[in-house]
Write an enzyme that holds these catalytic residues in place. Structure first.
Site, PDB file in Angstrom:
ATOM      1  N   GLU A 261     -91.594  54.208 -57.175  1.00  0.00           N
ATOM      2  CA  GLU A 261     -90.391  55.030 -57.044  1.00  0.00           C
ATOM      3  C   GLU A 261     -90.749  56.514 -56.885  1.00  0.00           C
ATOM      4  O   GLU A 261     -90.133  57.231 -56.115  1.00  0.00           O
ATOM      5  CB  GLU A 261     -89.541  54.823 -58.313  1.00  0.00           C
TER       6      GLU A 261
ATOM      7  N   ASN B  56     -86.925  65.596 -63.395  1.00  0.00           N
ATOM      8  CA  ASN B  56     -88.060  66.466 -63.051  1.00  0.00           C
ATOM      9  C   ASN B  56     -88.665  67.125 -64.285  1.00  0.00           C
ATOM     10  O   ASN B  56     -89.862  67.445 -64.291  1.00  0.00           O
ATOM     11  CB  ASN B  56     -87.617  67.499 -62.009  1.00  0.00           C
ATOM     12  N   GLU B  57     -87.854  67.306 -65.330  1.00  0.00           N
ATOM     13  CA  GLU B  57     -88.448  67.862 -66.569  1.00  0.00           C
ATOM     14  C   GLU B  57     -89.502  66.882 -67.090  1.00  0.00           C
ATOM     15  O   GLU B  57     -90.612  67.273 -67.477  1.00  0.00           O
ATOM     16  CB  GLU B  57     -87.363  68.071 -67.644  1.00  0.00           C
TER      17      GLU B  57
ATOM     18  N   SER C  27     -81.844  51.952 -67.135  1.00  0.00           N
ATOM     19  CA  SER C  27     -81.182  52.866 -68.069  1.00  0.00           C
ATOM     20  C   SER C  27     -80.179  52.152 -68.964  1.00  0.00           C
ATOM     21  O   SER C  27     -79.485  51.239 -68.527  1.00  0.00           O
ATOM     22  CB  SER C  27     -80.446  53.959 -67.299  1.00  0.00           C
TER      23      SER C  27
HETATM   24  C1  LIG Z   1     -78.248  58.999 -58.257  1.00  0.00           C
HETATM   25  C2  LIG Z   1     -78.783  58.286 -59.455  1.00  0.00           C
HETATM   26  C3  LIG Z   1     -79.154  56.974 -59.340  1.00  0.00           C
HETATM   27  C4  LIG Z   1     -79.622  56.268 -60.460  1.00  0.00           C
HETATM   28  N1  LIG Z   1     -79.916  54.946 -60.307  1.00  0.00           N
HETATM   29  C5  LIG Z   1     -80.332  54.247 -61.378  1.00  0.00           C
HETATM   30  C6  LIG Z   1     -80.602  52.848 -61.239  1.00  0.00           C
HETATM   31  O1  LIG Z   1     -80.446  52.253 -60.168  1.00  0.00           O
HETATM   32  N2  LIG Z   1     -81.002  52.166 -62.345  1.00  0.00           N
HETATM   33  C7  LIG Z   1     -81.182  52.792 -63.537  1.00  0.00           C
HETATM   34  O2  LIG Z   1     -81.582  52.123 -64.472  1.00  0.00           O
HETATM   35  N3  LIG Z   1     -80.917  54.111 -63.715  1.00  0.00           N
HETATM   36  C8  LIG Z   1     -80.489  54.849 -62.648  1.00  0.00           C
HETATM   37  N4  LIG Z   1     -80.201  56.192 -62.790  1.00  0.00           N
HETATM   38  C9  LIG Z   1     -80.282  56.800 -64.122  1.00  0.00           C
HETATM   39  C10 LIG Z   1     -81.489  57.714 -64.279  1.00  0.00           C
HETATM   40  O3  LIG Z   1     -82.664  56.955 -64.331  1.00  0.00           O
HETATM   41  C11 LIG Z   1     -81.266  58.550 -65.552  1.00  0.00           C
HETATM   42  O4  LIG Z   1     -80.151  59.397 -65.315  1.00  0.00           O
HETATM   43  C12 LIG Z   1     -82.480  59.382 -65.897  1.00  0.00           C
HETATM   44  O5  LIG Z   1     -83.554  58.580 -66.295  1.00  0.00           O
HETATM   45  C13 LIG Z   1     -82.170  60.390 -67.030  1.00  0.00           C
HETATM   46  O6  LIG Z   1     -81.636  59.717 -68.126  1.00  0.00           O
HETATM   47  P1  LIG Z   1     -80.268  60.217 -68.789  1.00  0.00           P
HETATM   48  O7  LIG Z   1     -79.250  60.358 -67.696  1.00  0.00           O
HETATM   49  O8  LIG Z   1     -79.960  59.304 -69.905  1.00  0.00           O
HETATM   50  O9  LIG Z   1     -80.552  61.684 -69.301  1.00  0.00           O
HETATM   51  P2  LIG Z   1     -81.293  62.084 -70.653  1.00  0.00           P
HETATM   52  O10 LIG Z   1     -82.524  61.267 -70.821  1.00  0.00           O
HETATM   53  O11 LIG Z   1     -80.300  62.072 -71.747  1.00  0.00           O
HETATM   54  O12 LIG Z   1     -81.734  63.572 -70.335  1.00  0.00           O
HETATM   55  C14 LIG Z   1     -80.791  64.654 -70.367  1.00  0.00           C
HETATM   56  C15 LIG Z   1     -81.558  65.934 -70.021  1.00  0.00           C
HETATM   57  O13 LIG Z   1     -82.570  66.187 -71.022  1.00  0.00           O
HETATM   58  C16 LIG Z   1     -83.847  66.333 -70.396  1.00  0.00           C
HETATM   59  N5  LIG Z   1     -84.888  65.752 -71.259  1.00  0.00           N
HETATM   60  C17 LIG Z   1     -84.836  64.556 -71.914  1.00  0.00           C
HETATM   61  N6  LIG Z   1     -85.989  64.349 -72.581  1.00  0.00           N
HETATM   62  C18 LIG Z   1     -86.780  65.432 -72.364  1.00  0.00           C
HETATM   63  C19 LIG Z   1     -88.106  65.800 -72.755  1.00  0.00           C
HETATM   64  N7  LIG Z   1     -88.847  65.007 -73.537  1.00  0.00           N
HETATM   65  N8  LIG Z   1     -88.616  66.977 -72.301  1.00  0.00           N
HETATM   66  C20 LIG Z   1     -87.873  67.777 -71.481  1.00  0.00           C
HETATM   67  N9  LIG Z   1     -86.609  67.494 -71.090  1.00  0.00           N
HETATM   68  C21 LIG Z   1     -86.076  66.327 -71.499  1.00  0.00           C
HETATM   69  C22 LIG Z   1     -83.746  65.556 -69.105  1.00  0.00           C
HETATM   70  O14 LIG Z   1     -84.688  66.015 -68.166  1.00  0.00           O
HETATM   71  C23 LIG Z   1     -82.305  65.841 -68.694  1.00  0.00           C
HETATM   72  O15 LIG Z   1     -82.234  67.085 -68.037  1.00  0.00           O
HETATM   73  C24 LIG Z   1     -79.737  56.924 -61.702  1.00  0.00           C
HETATM   74  C25 LIG Z   1     -79.375  58.274 -61.819  1.00  0.00           C
HETATM   75  C26 LIG Z   1     -78.884  58.950 -60.725  1.00  0.00           C
HETATM   76  C27 LIG Z   1     -78.491  60.400 -60.886  1.00  0.00           C
END
Ligand SMILES: Cc1cc2nc3c(=O)[nH]c(=O)nc-3n(C[C@H](O)[C@H](O)[C@H](O)COP(=O)(O)OP(=O)(O)OC[C@H]3O[C@@H](n4cnc5c(N)ncnc54)[C@H](O)[C@@H]3O)c2cc1C
Length: 386
Positions: free
Chosen positions: A243, A369-370, A128
């Site tokens: 994963e 999950n989305e 990320s």
């Molecule tokens: C406990 C935990 C551990 C983690 N560990 C790691 C790690 O070790 N390494 C790492 O790299 N990352 C890690 N992450 C980050 C995680 O991979 C991201 O939080 C995740 O991929 C979502 O990205 P974002 O937080 O930027 O949310 P965003 O991508 O900004 O999404 C925000 C919301 O919009 C929704 N959304 C976005 N796009 C769409 C779409 N096209 N259609 C429908 N809905 C959509 C999403 O579902 C979400 O609800 C971790 C996260 C958590 C909570």
């Protein structure tokens, strides 16, 4: 269909059960998402490795015991049954390792796998970026070609246990003329030394579970590239399939939670709402269903049918089941649910409220999950893009 375990599998279960019962620490370790707890968890991982139980399904040459995938699932059931410490190396041993087995060179396997399985080399995940979570292909970190290797520049975030790990793996743009999924390379990089700054981030529960990583011309040698240069997306997809599919969340984890939920209900049945009984039974049935589904997935894999996009459904199922199970536990506890590990009166040392907080993250990490529902709609059901 024969659902019985073979004599060999039953003997394997007896052997790992007896070792775990004799060796699992009597007192639970502090959280592995704190610096102190992380170090203690690594000591435990060393003990596991030295006894041959760290990565049971790996080849012996890399520190495993060549157990079958069914035996690995049995090991996991026994592991969680006795409440053995959580695996702080999981993003390395369960996610990176399968990728190295598939794409790594022999030299990389020799160099990385055994130390990782022994907890001597801890490797975090760094996918990320601040504006690239769900849409990972929009990532902007770069790798510039130099003599003998690459200079990495960019920012990664939410790296689980990145604050305590030795290295991380992530994707970098190596061909600026390409965009999105193309021109990316999968690299391992150190988390100490010149060119890298690691900043720990506190979670909701106060543990420093995450890190932000700032890279500025961080040199990594060619030997740290996994798979082909500019073909990193394909390599990364192998990691995400582990994963969401088989390796990150085995059924043993949820079966153990469901069993503890039943025990909790028995202890609180006089005071809690009797209607909660149905939810307790649902939680147990969900965990059992996931168990048998996983055994079927292993059978499919061994007969040449890879899990594929169905791993997205898998991930939605276990993450939502985990939230429901913990919500049921909190309802059983009523007001006592607020007592956390610091309180002498907390039920099960505050494990339910802590588990609930972590369960809430399940629908987010490993791809939200989305997004998993979008993948399932398009690739499993064949529906048109919305
Ligand atoms: C406990 C935990 C551990 C983690 N560990 C790691 C790690 O070790 N390494 C790492 O790299 N990352 C890690 N992450 C980050 C995680 O991979 C991201 O939080 C995740 O991929 C979502 O990205 P974002 O937080 O930027 O949310 P965003 O991508 O900004 O999404 C925000 C919301 O919009 C929704 N959304 C976005 N796009 C769409 C779409 N096209 N259609 C429908 N809905 C959509 C999403 O579902 C979400 O609800 C971790 C996260 C958590 C909570």
């Amino acid at each position: 269909m024969n659902l019985d375990f073979s004599a060999q599998e039953s003997a394997f279960r007896a052997e790992c059960r007896s070792w775990l019962e004799a060796n699992v620490p009597k007192e639970s370790l502090p959280s592995g998402d704190t610096r102190e707890g992380y170090a203690l968890h690594l000591e435990w991982e060393r003990k596991l490795f030295d006894a041959g139980w760290s990565c049971v399904s790996w080849p012996k040459a890399y520190g495993g015991r060549e157990a079958s995938l069914y035996e690995w699932l049995i090991f996991e059931e026994e592991y969680y049954r006795v409440r053995a410490p959580s695996r702080v190396t999981q993003n390395g041993i369960f996610l990176l390792a399968p990728t190295i087995f598939e794409f790594g060179t022999e030299a990389q396997k020799q160099r990385i796998l055994k130390p990782m399985a022994r907890g001597d080399l801890s490797i975090a995940q760094a996918w990320s970026e601040p504006n690239s979570g769900s849409d990972l292909a929009s990532l902007r970190s770069t790798a510039k070609r130099v003599d003998g290797g690459w200079l990495l520049t960019g920012q990664k975030t939410w790296s689980t246990r990145g604050a305590f790990s030795d290295m991380a793996y992530g994707l970098f743009r190596t061909d600026p003329s390409k965009s999105r999924h193309h021109g990316l390379t999968y690299c391992l990089f150190p988390l100490t030394g010149e060119g890298v700054t690691v900043r720990g981030v506190d979670r909701l529960d106060g543990d420093e579970g995450f890190a932000e990583l700032f890279l500025e011309d961080l040199f990594v040698p060619d030997e740290n590239v996994i798979g082909e240069v500019n073909k990193g997306w394909e390599v990364a997809m192998a990691t995400t399939s582990s994963e969401r599919g088989l390796s990150l969340r085995s059924p043993g984890r949820f079966m153990a939670t469901a069993t503890r939920l039943i025990d909790l209900y028995r202890r609180y049945r006089e005071t809690c709402d009797p209607a909660l009984r149905d939810q307790v039974i649902d939680a147990w049935m969900g965990a059992e269903a996931y168990r048998w589904y996983t055994f079927k997935s292993v059978t499919d894999m061994l007969t040449g049918k890879p899990i594929g996009a169905e791993s997205s459904l898998n991930k939605v199922f276990w993450s939502e089941m985990d939230v429901r199970t913990h919500e049921t536990a909190l309802s059983i506890l009523g007001q006592a649910q607020c007592l956390d590990e610091g309180s002498a009166d907390a039920a099960d040392e505050g494990a339910w409220i802590k588990g609930f907080q972590f369960a809430l993250a399940g629908p987010i990490y490993a791809g939200t999950n989305e997004i998993q529902r979008n993948i399932a709609a398009q690739r499993v059901l064949g529906l048109p893009r919305g």
